[in-house]
Enzyme design. Structure first.
Site, PDB file in Angstrom:
ATOM      1  N   ASP A  19       1.724 -24.494 -15.809  1.00  0.00           N
ATOM      2  CA  ASP A  19       1.965 -23.051 -15.805  1.00  0.00           C
ATOM      3  C   ASP A  19       0.637 -22.391 -16.161  1.00  0.00           C
ATOM      4  O   ASP A  19       0.186 -22.466 -17.303  1.00  0.00           O
ATOM      5  CB  ASP A  19       3.049 -22.708 -16.836  1.00  0.00           C
ATOM      6  CG  ASP A  19       3.243 -21.202 -16.996  1.00  0.00           C
ATOM      7  OD1 ASP A  19       2.592 -20.424 -16.260  1.00  0.00           O
ATOM      8  OD2 ASP A  19       4.054 -20.806 -17.857  1.00  0.00           O
ATOM      9  N   LYS A  81      -5.834 -13.859 -14.772  1.00  0.00           N
ATOM     10  CA  LYS A  81      -4.814 -13.959 -13.729  1.00  0.00           C
ATOM     11  C   LYS A  81      -4.618 -12.617 -13.025  1.00  0.00           C
ATOM     12  O   LYS A  81      -4.279 -12.560 -11.851  1.00  0.00           O
ATOM     13  CB  LYS A  81      -3.501 -14.423 -14.362  1.00  0.00           C
ATOM     14  CG  LYS A  81      -2.429 -14.823 -13.387  1.00  0.00           C
ATOM     15  CD  LYS A  81      -1.253 -15.423 -14.151  1.00  0.00           C
ATOM     16  CE  LYS A  81      -0.167 -15.916 -13.231  1.00  0.00           C
ATOM     17  NZ  LYS A  81       0.920 -16.540 -14.012  1.00  0.00           N
ATOM     18  N   GLU A 180       7.188 -19.050 -10.250  1.00  0.00           N
ATOM     19  CA  GLU A 180       7.554 -19.210 -11.660  1.00  0.00           C
ATOM     20  C   GLU A 180       9.051 -19.050 -11.926  1.00  0.00           C
ATOM     21  O   GLU A 180       9.645 -19.888 -12.604  1.00  0.00           O
ATOM     22  CB  GLU A 180       6.715 -18.247 -12.517  1.00  0.00           C
ATOM     23  CG  GLU A 180       5.276 -18.733 -12.598  1.00  0.00           C
ATOM     24  CD  GLU A 180       4.258 -17.678 -12.960  1.00  0.00           C
ATOM     25  OE1 GLU A 180       4.664 -16.557 -13.334  1.00  0.00           O
ATOM     26  OE2 GLU A 180       3.054 -17.962 -12.860  1.00  0.00           O
ATOM     27  N   ASP A 202      11.607 -12.532 -15.188  1.00  0.00           N
ATOM     28  CA  ASP A 202      10.398 -13.154 -15.751  1.00  0.00           C
ATOM     29  C   ASP A 202       9.350 -12.091 -16.044  1.00  0.00           C
ATOM     30  O   ASP A 202       8.673 -11.610 -15.146  1.00  0.00           O
ATOM     31  CB  ASP A 202       9.882 -14.190 -14.732  1.00  0.00           C
ATOM     32  CG  ASP A 202       8.634 -14.914 -15.217  1.00  0.00           C
ATOM     33  OD1 ASP A 202       8.114 -14.571 -16.295  1.00  0.00           O
ATOM     34  OD2 ASP A 202       8.179 -15.827 -14.506  1.00  0.00           O
TER      35      ASP A 202
END
Ligand code: ZN
Lengths: 615, 206
Positions: A19, A81, A180, A202
């Site tokens: 992850d 990210k 994810e 999420d």
């Protein structure tokens, strides 16, 4: 470099699940039947997605980089990210909140300036991945070269490609990118119920995803997904920082916003308060800087009013996702919460109200995605059977037509792999090239969609206008990444397609970065081996020293004693060389000449033990 | 559809779709959706049977299952799964399914989708006027527009019923003239769908 990576310990090859998060990253693996997180040598499970350049020029990653973020914020990168697959124009005013500088030439790929060097987001991410890789190698005591990496479901093609590039630069063969929320659904094992509909909400550090899945006999079929790749806990932090900065200015009569160090200290203070507010009715933001202290009590009620706007921004995508899935909220059987920001009570209440179901929170929201990635790694390696993920593409794929309009050829929420074939021709006599502009997005006009790439069909046979027939196949693979192939429909001949990505790195650039990082990887590997060999040498030298005090030592011949002394001397000499193979060889040698001594000592120990048992 | 090719792996002739009958290696995929799923080329399809077939083929063809196989089979698996998914999307929806079958039978969609059906001409004029006034800020027409939308929705449902009848007649007889009727119903339906979308856009946007 060959050989080094081919050390075969006779163990099966490990495929890890990773992850790669905005705030933290972690790796997990399938331990027979269950996924497990891979800790680092110190037992830490999360690696902060933080990279700093030390004054020596050395790159420091994760927890070790924390002090550097405060001391040298301008040489530190976090939340990279949010910059993956983006250009400078996408980042806009957010750039001001980052401590590092973005180089002027960043239209198609952002270039982060650290000291004298420049790094693209995939290179920074690669350093985090490399850290996880080396943690895993130390944990398994074997090389790890293959991984499944997770990405936000709503990541576009460029963001996915950037993630894959990061893996390649880190020396990982990225077997699959998994969304994810889908990974989280897999980790929850909700397929134990034979049939059902699950929503996965999420909210991470920098991205938001909502996915709705249908589960049936081990098949996880994503019905629809939606989200915002620029929405997460970071936004809450930035909001609190802005408020606190204003507060500090009015209290101290001084604006500290210009100091990177002050902003980073304040960032840590507000994050601490934010986290405590998930469990306590109030928390204090305590900020110390240059001998002064700022303290502000934040009640949960005020906190919730401040962040209500951010939480609300997640609800629109949730409703759109339900609509695309053709479902009403009552039809959702289970809701799963993923991402650190879902610990916030207001977020939980909002989700509960929308879906009218009490959300699952049994698994650690920081770890659940990596665990799911490990299960997917197990599916690919054949360790896990009976489960299958069927994911979708989050955005429609289109091509620009005359007048700047977009013709959609693959609609959003299509199960992937998905494909579409279109035939192109020429507009003027003798034309040998056709340029196709591919975009992603839902809007009607090309300028409102995200430009993905331009594909240049080259070497078309010169014919009168409209005569050539070039069949182009657009295929979105199981990673959600577009592949384009073309052939001449008349001759059946494959046609060359040159890809010019709008955002991101060309293949040649990635190759160059891989070459550069392999050199570093080699150094890293050597350094680690050297360190381990020295530790081993320390152990054996200490053991020999102790044995020399033993009675058994005096029973040895002078020759034997001399041999041991020589071996010790040689090992000491090798110890300070850079050659770990030499150190290992000398360790083996010393082991050999002390064999008899060790046996004698062992026998005496056994005899001693037997003596002890005699009555 | 007849299909007789020799297996890339063992060279034996194989009539089976997806896998070789002799060595069971994965074969290049069939490109026709009906053949791919193993269904008769009919306008009516049982959704449960379609879903069941989709899941079963996914388990056998998906790239996840071919990870440790030859590059060739991996490529076939990717191609096959793309066709499986594209086909499932197309066959699941009765309208796109009918359009697909018409195309397969060489009956191209008529251009009539852009022309209002004659019996609707007056209504479309009226609607356009109302839309124009709404755009200029006259909200008093909203109830009338909502009424119009309801009428169009009802019309669409009527067409869907007629389509269902034609589907059954065609499946029973294989009579090509039924397909021409289906084509004209589809083009009317497309026109009405566009009207509904336009009204909805205005009602939401206004
Ligand atoms: Zn065969």
């Amino acid at each position: 470099m060959s050989g080094l990576y081919q050390i075969d310990f006779g163990k099966p090859e490990r495929v890890v699940g990773i992850d790669l998060g905005t705030t933290n990253s972690l790796a997990a693996f399938m331990d027979l039947t269950h996924p497990q997180v891979i800790p680092d040598a110190g037992g830490e499970r999360l690696v902060p997605s933080l990279v700093s350049m030390a004054e020596s020029g050395e790159m420091v990653v994760g927890n070790a980089a924390r002090p550097l973020l405060i001391e040298h914020p301008e040489r530190s990168v976090y939340s990279v990210k949010r910059l993956m697959g983006r250009g400078a124009a996408d980042v806009g005013e957010e750039a001001a909140l980052f401590p590092f500088r973005i180089a002027p030439e960043s239209e198609s790929v952002i270039r982060i300036e650290l000291g004298e060097r420049r790094f693209t987001p995939p290179e920074i991410s690669a350093l985090v991945l490399r850290q996880l890789k080396s943690n895993a190698e130390a944990y398994f005591n074997q090389p790890v070269n293959k991984a499944v990496i997770t990405v936000p479901a709503y990541f576009n093609d460029a963001q996915r490609q950037a993630t894959k590039d990061a893996g390649r630069i880190a020396g990982l063969d990225v077997l699959r990118l998994v969304n994810e929320p889908t990974a989280a659904a897999l980790a929850y094992g909700l397929d134990k119920r034979e049939e059902g509909t699950v929503a996965v909400y999420d909210l991470g550090g920098g991205t938001f995803d909502i996915s709705i899945l249908k589960l049936k006999d081990g098949i996880f079929e994503v019905l629809a997904t939606n989200g915002d790749t620029h929405l997460g806990g970071d936004d809450i932090d930035n909001l609190l920082i802005r408020i606190a900065l204003e507060d500090i200015q009015s209290e101290w009569g001084e604006d500290v916003a210009g100091s990177g160090e002050a902003v980073q200290r304040l960032r840590q203070a507000v994050i601490g308060a934010k986290e405590r507010l998930s469990f306590a009715p109030f928390a204090d933001i305590v900020f110390e800087y240059r001998g002064r202290q700022y303290r502000r009590r934040l009640e949960r009620e005020l906190f919730e009013r401040l962040i209500a706007g951010i939480v609300d921004r997640t609800l629109g995508p949730c409703r759109a996702c339900l609509k695309d899935a053709g479902l009403t909220p009552e039809r959702i059987d289970e809701v799963v919460l993923v991402g650190g920001s879902t610990r916030i009570p207001l977020v939980r209440r909002a989700v509960e109200t929308l879906f009218r179901a009490r959300p699952h929170t049994e698994l650690n929201p920081d770890e659940v995605v990596a665990l799911g990635a490990a299960i997917q790694a197990g599916i690919l390696s054949g360790e896990v059977e009976g489960k299958l993920l069927l994911d979708v593409t989050p955005l429609s794929l289109g091509i620009e037509t005359m007048g700047g309009a977009v013709e959609k050829i693959i609609l959003r929420n299509s199960t992937i792999p998905a494909s579409a074939t279109q035939t192109f021709t020429t507009a003027v006599d003798g034309q040998t090239n056709v340029l196709i502009h591919v975009l992603q997005g839902e809007r009607e006009l090309a300028r409102d969609c995200r430009s993905l790439a331009r594909f240049d069909l080259k070497g078309i046979e010169p014919l009168p206008a409209g005569m050539p027939r070039i069949e182009v196949r657009f295929l979105i693979d199981a990673n959600g990444i577009l592949n384009v192939t073309a052939r001449d429909a008349r001759t059946g001949k494959e046609q060359t397609v040159e890809v010019k990505p709008t955002y991101g790195l060309t293949d040649a650039q990635v190759e160059a970065m891989i070459d550069e990082s392999i050199d570093h990887a080699e150094e890293d590997f050597q350094a680690r081996q050297l360190m381990e060999a020295r530790v081993q040498a320390d152990h054996i030298l200490a053991a020999v020293e102790k044995a020399r005090q033993h009675d058994a030592y005096y029973g040895l011949s002078e020759l034997e004693k001399q041999q041991i002394q020589d071996a010790v001397n040689q090992l000491m000499l090798a110890y300070h060389s850079d050659d770990y193979l030499l150190i290992r060889a000398q360790i083996d040698h010393l082991n050999g000449v002390t064999m008899k001594l060790a046996e004698t000592m062992m026998n005496e120990a056994v005899r001693g033990a037997l003596k002890g048992t005699r009555i | 559809m007849e299909r007789l090719t020799s297996c890339w792996n063992c060279g034996k002739n194989t009539e089976q779709i997806h896998f070789c009958g002799s060595c069971s290696s994965l074969q290049p995929p069939a490109t026709n959706y009906y053949d791919f799923f193993g269904f008769e080329h009919r306008l009516n399809l049982d959704p449960a049977a379609l879903e069941d077939r989709f899941y079963r083929l996914s388990r056998r063809l998906h790239p996840d299952v071919y990870f440790r196989r030859s590059a060739r089979e991996q490529q076939f698996s990717l191609d096959a799964t793309a066709i499986l998914n594209d086909g499932y999307r197309t066959l699941k929806n009765p309208i796109s399914r009918a359009e697909y079958l018409l195309k397969e039978k060489g009956i191209t969609a008529s251009e009539n989708g852009r022309q209002p059906p004659p019996e609707l001409l007056e209504e479309v004029f009226e609607l356009n006027e109302m839309l124009e006034e709404l755009r200029q800020g006259d909200d008093s027409l909203r109830p009338q527009l909502e009424e119009a939308e309801q009428r169009f929705l009802k019309l669409r449902d009527e067409i869907d019923c007629r389509l269902q009848v034609e589907f059954e007649l065609y499946d029973a007889s294989g009579d090509r003239s039924r397909l021409l009727e289906v084509r004209s119903l589809l083009s009317r339906r497309r026109y009405i769908r566009n009207l509904i979308e336009e009204v909805e856009r205005e009602l939401v946007g206004a």
